[in-house]
Motif scaffolding. Structure first.
Motif, PDB file in Angstrom:
ATOM      1  N   HIS A 116       1.011  -1.186  -0.125  1.00  0.00           N
ATOM      2  CA  HIS A 116       0.022   0.017  -0.015  1.00  0.00           C
ATOM      3  C   HIS A 116       0.769   1.182  -0.165  1.00  0.00           C
ATOM      4  O   HIS A 116       1.359   1.553   0.982  1.00  0.00           O
ATOM      5  CB  HIS A 116      -0.939  -0.079   1.109  1.00  0.00           C
ATOM      6  CG  HIS A 116      -1.931   1.027   1.239  1.00  0.00           C
ATOM      7  ND1 HIS A 116      -2.947   1.141   2.215  1.00  0.00           N
ATOM      8  CD2 HIS A 116      -2.074   2.181   0.557  1.00  0.00           C
ATOM      9  CE1 HIS A 116      -3.719   2.123   1.991  1.00  0.00           C
ATOM     10  NE2 HIS A 116      -3.187   2.738   0.979  1.00  0.00           N
ATOM     11  N   HIS A 118      -4.869   5.991  -5.531  1.00  0.00           N
ATOM     12  CA  HIS A 118      -6.235   6.120  -5.685  1.00  0.00           C
ATOM     13  C   HIS A 118      -6.816   6.171  -6.961  1.00  0.00           C
ATOM     14  O   HIS A 118      -6.299   7.131  -7.823  1.00  0.00           O
ATOM     15  CB  HIS A 118      -6.786   7.174  -5.033  1.00  0.00           C
ATOM     16  CG  HIS A 118      -6.321   7.483  -3.444  1.00  0.00           C
ATOM     17  ND1 HIS A 118      -7.059   6.717  -2.556  1.00  0.00           N
ATOM     18  CD2 HIS A 118      -5.259   8.140  -3.041  1.00  0.00           C
ATOM     19  CE1 HIS A 118      -6.464   6.985  -1.641  1.00  0.00           C
ATOM     20  NE2 HIS A 118      -5.408   7.804  -1.479  1.00  0.00           N
ATOM     21  N   GLU A 126      -5.986   1.566  -5.438  1.00  0.00           N
ATOM     22  CA  GLU A 126      -6.938   1.961  -4.265  1.00  0.00           C
ATOM     23  C   GLU A 126      -8.238   2.289  -4.752  1.00  0.00           C
ATOM     24  O   GLU A 126      -8.622   3.468  -5.397  1.00  0.00           O
ATOM     25  CB  GLU A 126      -6.090   2.806  -3.342  1.00  0.00           C
ATOM     26  CG  GLU A 126      -6.952   3.248  -2.040  1.00  0.00           C
ATOM     27  CD  GLU A 126      -6.173   3.758  -1.013  1.00  0.00           C
ATOM     28  OE1 GLU A 126      -5.157   4.042  -1.273  1.00  0.00           O
ATOM     29  OE2 GLU A 126      -6.834   3.775   0.156  1.00  0.00           O
ATOM     30  N   HIS A 151     -11.829   2.863   1.855  1.00  0.00           N
ATOM     31  CA  HIS A 151     -10.710   2.738   0.905  1.00  0.00           C
ATOM     32  C   HIS A 151     -10.319   1.024   0.741  1.00  0.00           C
ATOM     33  O   HIS A 151     -10.146   0.475   1.946  1.00  0.00           O
ATOM     34  CB  HIS A 151      -9.569   3.452   1.252  1.00  0.00           C
ATOM     35  CG  HIS A 151      -9.743   4.957   1.329  1.00  0.00           C
ATOM     36  ND1 HIS A 151      -8.828   5.698   1.497  1.00  0.00           N
ATOM     37  CD2 HIS A 151     -10.871   5.634   1.187  1.00  0.00           C
ATOM     38  CE1 HIS A 151      -9.162   6.847   1.315  1.00  0.00           C
ATOM     39  NE2 HIS A 151     -10.588   6.856   1.162  1.00  0.00           N
ATOM     40  N   ASN A 186      -8.728  -1.047   3.575  1.00  0.00           N
ATOM     41  CA  ASN A 186      -7.582  -0.195   4.005  1.00  0.00           C
ATOM     42  C   ASN A 186      -8.123   0.592   5.380  1.00  0.00           C
ATOM     43  O   ASN A 186      -9.136   1.118   5.434  1.00  0.00           O
ATOM     44  CB  ASN A 186      -7.055   0.686   3.122  1.00  0.00           C
ATOM     45  CG  ASN A 186      -6.505   0.147   2.003  1.00  0.00           C
ATOM     46  OD1 ASN A 186      -6.086  -1.070   1.885  1.00  0.00           O
ATOM     47  ND2 ASN A 186      -6.601   0.897   0.739  1.00  0.00           N
ATOM     48  N   HIS A 187      -6.974   0.646   6.224  1.00  0.00           N
ATOM     49  CA  HIS A 187      -6.988   1.665   7.417  1.00  0.00           C
ATOM     50  C   HIS A 187      -8.728   1.529   7.853  1.00  0.00           C
ATOM     51  O   HIS A 187      -9.518   2.644   7.956  1.00  0.00           O
ATOM     52  CB  HIS A 187      -6.794   3.013   7.225  1.00  0.00           C
ATOM     53  CG  HIS A 187      -7.168   3.672   5.804  1.00  0.00           C
ATOM     54  ND1 HIS A 187      -8.328   4.290   5.541  1.00  0.00           N
ATOM     55  CD2 HIS A 187      -6.202   3.934   4.804  1.00  0.00           C
ATOM     56  CE1 HIS A 187      -8.461   4.575   4.344  1.00  0.00           C
ATOM     57  NE2 HIS A 187      -7.083   4.546   3.924  1.00  0.00           N
ATOM     58  N   ASP A 219       1.267   2.824   3.584  1.00  0.00           N
ATOM     59  CA  ASP A 219       0.396   3.640   3.031  1.00  0.00           C
ATOM     60  C   ASP A 219       1.103   5.087   2.943  1.00  0.00           C
ATOM     61  O   ASP A 219       0.782   6.064   3.100  1.00  0.00           O
ATOM     62  CB  ASP A 219      -0.923   4.070   4.076  1.00  0.00           C
ATOM     63  CG  ASP A 219      -1.940   4.757   3.211  1.00  0.00           C
ATOM     64  OD1 ASP A 219      -1.673   4.897   1.982  1.00  0.00           O
ATOM     65  OD2 ASP A 219      -2.954   4.939   3.769  1.00  0.00           O
TER      66      ASP A 219
HETATM   67 ZN   LIG Z   1      -6.686   5.140   1.700  1.00  0.00          ZN
END
Ligand SMILES: [Zn+2]
Ligand SMILES: [Zn+2]
Length: 370
Positions: free
Chosen positions: A45, A77, A115, A124, A158-159, A217
């Motif tokens: 990531h 993204h 992403e 995400h 993600n997160h 990230d």
């Molecule tokens: Zn993200």
């Protein structure tokens, strides 16, 4: 003639350069293999200027080489393109292509990723091992996920605890994720994202059999965000049959991972325990002269500082029952075995390591006494 000589010199230089140049940094990461599997260090990531990151994709490759990673993914993204005016790129595979070209001469695998970016509850999600990022760039999130599945992508959330999307700082598993899991379209979850660790995300991983992930990230520089602060970036250790794309993909779908951030390790017991087992080497075991005080020297062969607590019936002669062995260092323990033994079982709880929230594994090492 002169020209030819120059050409020969240039050619020789180029050959030597491409064969010998490396980007190895001062703190390359290392973790031991476990029985039957190679332990691969991955950061799946990351961002570049092709989404909201600040560097060119080649820098991500060079950073990964400096830290001795085995595989990375640049997961731009799809829907958030703040540099679009300066770097228009209708082809969303461009970041991957540039990284792939840079990594060509090196033993670093570049995994094609993107992403999928929405507000909550979708959040995400990274799709990696994709074939064509352009096809994921669609209006409806459901469509992006089904296209990712069509491309046989491994997809992770993600997160999930990010407070910008989940103000309590805890992940909320919505109908959207439940449906994706049921459809076989969501396979993993980040329990470590940059410097954040979510115990609730770990609970979700275990409850829904999602692969446990840790990623940087990164948007800026690894050096500024991590290395110069004395840290390593968060990574996912992947236990793969071989070091190649197919094996990493197979291992991720099978859930064979441990997420690592410095002294924090998070993974299912069946992988974290053998990793810890091999992380400590017993380099000496000998009684002090005319005594039942056993000197054992333990070497930490990983890039993580490891914190342990004594779980044996025996007490120590000179150490706290809680002690750290720094990365690469050797720690001497003096163990009072009361009788003279020919072997003992060294039993230590790894306090910085978790197989479930608040659950730390205890590891046994058989120590043969010299
Ligand atoms: Zn993200
Ligand atoms: Zn991201």
């Amino acid at each position: 003639m002169k020209k030819l000589a120059l050409l020969v010199v240039l050619f020789t230089f180029q050959q030597t350069y491409s064969q010998t140049h490396s980007h190895s940094g001062a703190q390359p990461m290392t973790y031991p293999d476990i029985d039957g599997y190679k332990t691969l260090k991955t950061d799946l990531h990351q961002h570049t200027v092709f989404s909201d990151g600040n560097v060119w994709p080649t820098i991500r490759v060079q950073e990964a080489l400096r830290e001795n990673l085995d595989a990375i993914s640049l997961t731009e993204h799809l829907e958030y393109q703040p540099h679009e005016a300066d770097i228009p790129h209708p082809n969303r595979n461009r970041s991957y292509d540039l990284a792939l070209a840079e990594a060509k001469e090196h033993d670093l695998l570049i995994i094609h990723g993107s992403e999928i970016t929405r507000s909550a509850p979708v959040g995400h999600n990274n799709a990696i091992f994709i074939q064509d990022a352009n096809l994921l760039n669609v209006d409806k999130a459901e469509k992006a996920f089904s296209e990712a599945k069509k491309q046989n992508a491994f997809v992770f959330w993600n997160h999930p605890a990010w407070y910008a999307q989940s103000p309590k700082g805890t992940p909320v598993l919505s109908n959207f994720q439940e449906k994706r899991i049921k459809n076989g379209e969501l396979h993993g979850i980040e329990v470590i994202n940059s410097i954040d660790y979510s115990e609730e995300a770990l609970t979700l991983a275990l409850e829904h059999n999602l692969t446990i992930m840790g990623t940087s990230d990164i948007h800026g520089l690894i050096d500024w965000d991590y290395t110069e602060k004395g840290n390593h970036r968060p990574i996912t250790l992947v236990f793969a049959k071989e070091k190649n794309m197919e094996s990493i993909q197979e291992a991720l779908f099978a859930g064979r991972t441990v997420a690592v951030y410095n002294d924090l390790m998070v993974g299912k017991a069946e992988f974290l325990k053998p990793l810890l087992q091999n992380s400590i080497e017993i380099v000496k075991s000998e009684y002090r002269p005319k005594s039942q005080v056993l000197e054992v020297q333990l070497k930490n062969v990983t890039s993580s500082d490891l914190l342990f607590e004594n779980q044996m019936e025996y007490t120590f002669y000179d150490s706290s029952p809680v002690f750290e062995i720094a990365s690469g260092e050797t720690k001497q323990l003096l163990i009072k075995t009361l009788d003279t033994k020919t072997e003992i079982v060294l039993k230590l709880k790894a306090l910085g390591c978790f197989t479930a929230p608040r659950q730390q594994p205890t590891i046994d090492w058989k120590v043969t006494i010299d």
